[in-house]
Write a protein that holds these residues in place. Structure first.
Motif, PDB file in Angstrom:
ATOM      1  N   LEU A  22     -10.616  18.823  15.229  1.00  0.00           N
ATOM      2  CA  LEU A  22     -10.136  19.661  14.126  1.00  0.00           C
ATOM      3  C   LEU A  22      -9.738  18.882  12.881  1.00  0.00           C
ATOM      4  N   GLY A  23      -9.592  17.580  13.004  1.00  0.00           N
ATOM      5  CA  GLY A  23      -9.112  16.774  11.883  1.00  0.00           C
ATOM      6  C   GLY A  23      -7.607  16.587  11.916  1.00  0.00           C
ATOM      7  N   GLU A  24      -6.891  17.606  12.365  1.00  0.00           N
ATOM      8  CA  GLU A  24      -5.433  17.554  12.476  1.00  0.00           C
ATOM      9  C   GLU A  24      -4.979  18.709  13.357  1.00  0.00           C
ATOM     10  N   LYS A  25      -3.721  18.654  13.783  1.00  0.00           N
ATOM     11  CA  LYS A  25      -3.151  19.766  14.544  1.00  0.00           C
ATOM     12  C   LYS A  25      -3.002  20.955  13.609  1.00  0.00           C
ATOM     13  N   ILE A  75      -0.218  35.686  15.360  1.00  0.00           N
ATOM     14  CA  ILE A  75       1.012  35.856  16.137  1.00  0.00           C
ATOM     15  C   ILE A  75       1.851  34.588  16.101  1.00  0.00           C
ATOM     16  N   LEU A  76       1.218  33.454  16.340  1.00  0.00           N
ATOM     17  CA  LEU A  76       1.964  32.197  16.409  1.00  0.00           C
ATOM     18  C   LEU A  76       2.385  31.696  15.029  1.00  0.00           C
ATOM     19  N   THR A  77       1.566  31.901  14.031  1.00  0.00           N
ATOM     20  CA  THR A  77       1.925  31.488  12.669  1.00  0.00           C
ATOM     21  C   THR A  77       3.142  32.259  12.181  1.00  0.00           C
ATOM     22  N   ASP A  78       3.232  33.530  12.562  1.00  0.00           N
ATOM     23  CA  ASP A  78       4.382  34.350  12.162  1.00  0.00           C
ATOM     24  C   ASP A  78       5.677  33.902  12.835  1.00  0.00           C
ATOM     25  N   ARG A  79       5.575  33.173  13.953  1.00  0.00           N
ATOM     26  CA  ARG A  79       6.757  32.842  14.733  1.00  0.00           C
ATOM     27  C   ARG A  79       7.195  31.387  14.660  1.00  0.00           C
ATOM     28  N   PHE A  80       6.366  30.539  14.116  1.00  0.00           N
ATOM     29  CA  PHE A  80       6.697  29.108  14.088  1.00  0.00           C
ATOM     30  C   PHE A  80       6.696  28.576  12.676  1.00  0.00           C
ATOM     31  N   SER A  81       7.432  27.486  12.491  1.00  0.00           N
ATOM     32  CA  SER A  81       7.733  26.979  11.163  1.00  0.00           C
ATOM     33  C   SER A  81       6.523  26.475  10.379  1.00  0.00           C
ATOM     34  N   ASP A  82       5.543  25.959  11.064  1.00  0.00           N
ATOM     35  CA  ASP A  82       4.368  25.462  10.347  1.00  0.00           C
ATOM     36  C   ASP A  82       3.143  25.504  11.246  1.00  0.00           C
ATOM     37  N   ASP A  83       2.013  25.174  10.676  1.00  0.00           N
ATOM     38  CA  ASP A  83       0.728  25.253  11.355  1.00  0.00           C
ATOM     39  C   ASP A  83       0.671  24.343  12.584  1.00  0.00           C
ATOM     40  N   ALA A  84       1.210  23.132  12.458  1.00  0.00           N
ATOM     41  CA  ALA A  84       1.196  22.190  13.586  1.00  0.00           C
ATOM     42  C   ALA A  84       2.109  22.678  14.718  1.00  0.00           C
ATOM     43  N   ALA A  85       3.246  23.254  14.378  1.00  0.00           N
ATOM     44  CA  ALA A  85       4.149  23.797  15.402  1.00  0.00           C
ATOM     45  C   ALA A  85       3.496  24.969  16.124  1.00  0.00           C
ATOM     46  N   ALA A  86       2.778  25.804  15.395  1.00  0.00           N
ATOM     47  CA  ALA A  86       2.063  26.918  16.008  1.00  0.00           C
ATOM     48  C   ALA A  86       0.949  26.404  16.919  1.00  0.00           C
ATOM     49  N   PHE A  87       0.296  25.314  16.533  1.00  0.00           N
ATOM     50  CA  PHE A  87      -0.724  24.669  17.364  1.00  0.00           C
ATOM     51  C   PHE A  87      -0.121  24.221  18.687  1.00  0.00           C
ATOM     52  N   ASP A  88       1.007  23.527  18.628  1.00  0.00           N
ATOM     53  CA  ASP A  88       1.678  23.080  19.853  1.00  0.00           C
ATOM     54  C   ASP A  88       2.108  24.271  20.711  1.00  0.00           C
TER      55      ASP A  88
END
Length: 103
Positions: A22-25, A75-88
């Motif tokens: 993906l290039g990044e999380k 769903i996860l983007t709405d609940r976590f602080s940033d894109d990488a946190a939603a990835f985890d």
């Protein structure tokens, strides 16, 4: 790099080396990658069992009581602080889902 046997194996590879895929999380990049992978296997006529992947999205909607048909990245983007946190969080949730799915 060999083609993974199933979606769980593919996701494990992405989790282990997100930069290579993906290039990044990024939950958004993960969703776009998976959409493309699913479409490519379908067009190529490759039997790549995606039932687990699609069931996960439904499981996550149920878990978070989301009534509309939105994808896991939303769903996860709405609940976590940033894109990488939603990835985890995706991989944490996917592990919980697999534990329930396999029982």
């Amino acid at each position: 790099m060999n083609m993974p046997e199933n979606v769980t194996e593919l996701l494990q590879s992405i989790k282990n080396k997100p930069g290579a895929y993906l290039g990044e999380k990024s939950i958004l990049r993960l969703k776009h990658f998976m959409d493309g992978y699913c479409l490519a296997t379908e067009y190529a006529g490759i039997d790549f069992d995606l039932d687990t992947y699609y069931a996960f999205a439904e499981w996550l909607r149920t878990k978070y009581q989301v009534m509309s048909v939105v994808s896991y990245d939303t769903i996860l983007t709405d609940r976590f602080s940033d894109d990488a946190a939603a990835f985890d969080a995706f991989f944490d949730e996917f592990e919980l889902f697999l534990h329930e799915w396999e029982q």
